[in-house]
Design an enzyme around this catalytic site. Structure first.
Site, PDB file in Angstrom:
ATOM      1  N   SER D  64      23.650  48.522  28.765  1.00  0.00           N
ATOM      2  CA  SER D  64      24.398  48.625  27.496  1.00  0.00           C
ATOM      3  C   SER D  64      23.833  47.778  26.366  1.00  0.00           C
ATOM      4  CB  SER D  64      25.859  48.248  27.704  1.00  0.00           C
ATOM      5  OG  SER D  64      26.508  49.244  28.446  1.00  0.00           O
ATOM      6  N   TYR D 240      32.869  44.592  26.266  1.00  0.00           N
ATOM      7  CA  TYR D 240      33.893  45.437  26.867  1.00  0.00           C
ATOM      8  C   TYR D 240      35.270  44.867  26.539  1.00  0.00           C
ATOM      9  CZ  TYR D 240      29.640  46.674  29.320  1.00  0.00           C
ATOM     10  OH  TYR D 240      28.367  47.018  29.613  1.00  0.00           O
TER      11      TYR D 240
END
Lengths: 304, 304, 304, 304
Positions: D64, D240
């Site tokens: 990511s 996140y």
């Protein structure tokens, strides 16, 4: 430090040119009656030099800005244990704040949303002898200004219409995360929101978050790591569903209220407050947001 | 009509063999102290013939079963206008009942969830002179039995601990869908839930839904289309998140309560009630569900 | 049984008087090109007597009505094990069908929503040699009519635009609740939805749900308990977010499709189908809903 | 600038003492086979001085972290128009990322969640001649290092198992917010995630966000306001559901990946990367988080 007077004069001129000043909050008469043309701004730098323009001496209802002060007082009193009762994550979801509470077992996402500030109020009530007067003295002390006061009419109006806050408080209570009874907690909460201050008073209070926990008179209110944490929470959670947008456009930790006030700060540099009662669609002061965008764009000052 | 005595005797024997009788509701002392071995069943057929077994004469707290009775009274009083204040769709979502309210602007999904019954209570309060005594008389009248009464201790306990219902009521109020104040509405609601009845009394009350609106003494309480609508709502919404399962396994309109009671009916045929205090994971009486499954499987009687 | 011809003639006349015929589905050309003035109705009673009026011989795309047939075939093949892969509860929530899947770990709420029918398709593919042709033969067999067929153009259009179904299928797959690959499953699913039938053909297929599992030619397709369960699911889940409304207004188990078809039944009495392409806001045929309301109101026939 | 070598040596020693090193990602074999004892750290200050310790030369799957680079390239190519396709608000809700998409009509909350990076991939594909090779060259160019490459095996594995990403992509497509077909977009997306870099290479790439858009070789890649915006997004959305926690504990903009890498920066001061494959419950590298907390606590360096 630089001279902020020219830039804030520019800002005041620019706000005067704006035709769309946003929509004044209308859910209680005390807020809806404010003149939408009011605009004040004040900057206090790390050396204690103050720059101001417009209606910077006029007091207004600080509303949610009080959440940072109650967080500050509770954090300084009970320390890290506070994070067992409330989270530090942005709420993300624009609506459904109650459903988030349900999913997370009554732990509000962060202390700057209503549900979180209600839990913080509960903590203060449990830890203060005379909660309402002790809290007011705390705020007056930081600002070194005993003219700061509750607005009993505003508090009473909020109480009469604050059904959604009652719903949140009872839901938190159903999960066991309120120790005191709902009426007592909300009475405190509504009073905290009703505090009246001017732009000039606000920057004095928030000076502690810019100045490593110390106020202008050099009394210490918070440890440095605590200050950093509160600043981090203001940055990620201080502007309702517009927190990301504010971090993105302005790049300073801060907090807004539906009374039209905004206060923000650049650590070790300056603290700035604006007041303009008209709100944008997300509930933040329309001209205040513009003013802060212009301030950081023109000066290049931001945490990023 | 057939003789139901053998099948209900079978059912009582089978429930005695069950080791896992479910878990008695424990959130208030008045419910948690009930003997989990109690089991009663009663069938009343369309001709007024009664079949019973077990503890069918013992009164228990009917809890949510009262929601059908308050719906019935409100519907007969204000007619179709009722559906502007509450919906008729299953709630679907097992949790998050508050978030559903938020998404649907304070209109509860249906009158048999707590939020919906709170709105129905509000309607009754607005339309009755002495809400609590008038409602009790209505129920006593249908059953032709003045021994049916509120349990003040249960009502008081619910009030002390019903924070989630307070949350729902305030949330509905915030959307403008409660006309009376929350305390008054919940006082009525908690009293309605506290009504005590036996299995034998319950079937007499629900006889009106089986018998086209007419009670055993042949007084008319509801028009036929109203009866059909209430039956449809019981089928689709009567068993919390197990409504689909109940329609699927049993195939009768009905309603359950956390006191362990269940009542169900086959239009124009019979009405059946069971009582067993132990609940399954979804909050419905464990042995009651088994009993009704066995009843409809063995007799082949169901609406499908 | 009664003579239904007068009432269905009345219904056809009344639908002609309606100015607002709803909105024809427009997401694929094959559906959007249908004449909105079409209206057909057919009733088949338990004795095999057929009553019809309007465009009852014209074939249309049955779309979601096929979900009942694929459920029926899968249920007859694998029995109760099916309920490990799909639930029986109404979906409740009008929107967010994907979020429900997420919360429930990839088990769709019921077999009559798209996500559920996708899982049923996966089951059929795993249990059939030639899934698409075997399924078509199954439907043709019940209706005793080999003219029933897939519409390849409709299936191809659905495939080109069915991104939301792809999303649902991949989400289910991510939870391990699809055994075959997504392309294969959706190819089957889109074909099943593309089946064309007339009102007259539809009632013959649904005759098995009205007649204890036996078709007109008296072949058995389902056991009685299976029929009851499918009827219960149709009642609680057959009309998207309008299932409660339909149970409430019409009081019959049934299923609708975006092609404008509706089919419903009263166990052991009759089966009825309507077709009118204009849809209401919830995606059900506007005139079809009116027709079924009138039918059950005027005849007093309903399961309640 | 200060000498960071002593503090990073301390950090490496402290991580060696940690018994619980978190859980290595296991959904694809290429990630699950990594030795959990690996730990690397590298700091690059604004003057180009590099400090490193541990396995700082070993390449790992950045996963990511690549989202920041694709955002950077897309932002520099299409400018502010990008924000019509993707938001800048934290996602808030730990689960339900698909349901958030549904509520917001296919506009992902921000570019650093999977759904947002999928939209960014779509933008790059529409604007690049040879999307995959052009993007890789862009990254190599910033780092001045042509040894940076895709890991085809990882990309292929992600493709085989990335059903949830397929679900997100199709859902976005259903709202019209993907211009290219899903397979093409995800092929690019999975390749971007598969890029392999070492800690030393990572800090060179992120040097542009620390150094006002200019890389070590002094080529300009982004305008200053763009850099500030990307930093603001990293701070509020980079970790996140732990973004608030990271801002709170560490106080630096940054980004993590499930391969165990983290990279963070203090504008105009330094850039830091860590690698340790074991993850905490939220999907961020356990030892990496500890290392960065220690770094900012011990040095007092943070944006707050």
């Amino acid at each position: 430090m630089q001279n902020f007077q020219p830039i804030i004069n520019d800002i005041v001129n620019e706000t005067k040119r704006q035709k769309d000043k946003g929509k004044v909050a209308s859910y209680i008469p005390e807020l809806s009656n404010i003149d939408p043309n009011k605009f004040g701004i004040c900057i206090l730098d790390t050396n204690g030099i103050e720059y101001s323009a417009g209606d910077s001496n006029e007091q207004f209802s600080i509303q949610s800005i009080s959440k940072v002060m109650s967080l500050s007082m509770a954090f300084s009193m009970i320390g890290e244990g506070l994070w067992k009762r409330v989270g530090v994550e942005p709420s993300g979801d624009p609506f459904n704040h109650l459903s988030l509470l349900e999913m997370e077992n009554g732990i509000p996402r962060n202390p700057l949303i209503n549900a979180g500030a209600i839990v913080i109020s509960d903590i203060l009530i449990s830890n203060l002898k005379n909660p309402k007067s002790d809290f007011l003295k705390y705020v007056q002390g930081i600002a070194n200004d005993s003219s700061i006061s509750y607005d009993e009419k505003v508090a009473a109006s909020e109480k009469r219409t604050g059904f959604r806050n009652y719903a949140a408080a009872y839901l938190i209570k159903s999960f066991g995360n309120l120790k005191n009874d709902v009426e007592t907690v909300l009475d405190f909460y509504f009073h905290a929101c009703s505090i009246r201050m001017s732009c000039k008073q606000l920057v004095k209070v928030f000076y502690i978050f810019m100045n490593r926990g110390n106020c202008l008179q050099n009394d210490n209110y918070l440890k440095l790591p605590q200050v950093k944490r509160i600043n981090a929470i203001m940055l990620t959670c201080g502007f309702y569903d517009e927190a990301g947008e504010f971090a993105f456009e302005v790049g300073l930790p801060g907090k807004s209220g539906v009374g039209g006030g905004i206060v923000a700060l650049l650590p070790n540099k300056f603290c700035v407050s604006t007041w303009s009662p008209g709100l944008n669609r997300k509930g933040n002061s329309k001209l205040g947001m513009l003013a802060l965008e212009k301030l950081t764009t023109d000066t290049g000052l931001s945490i990023f």
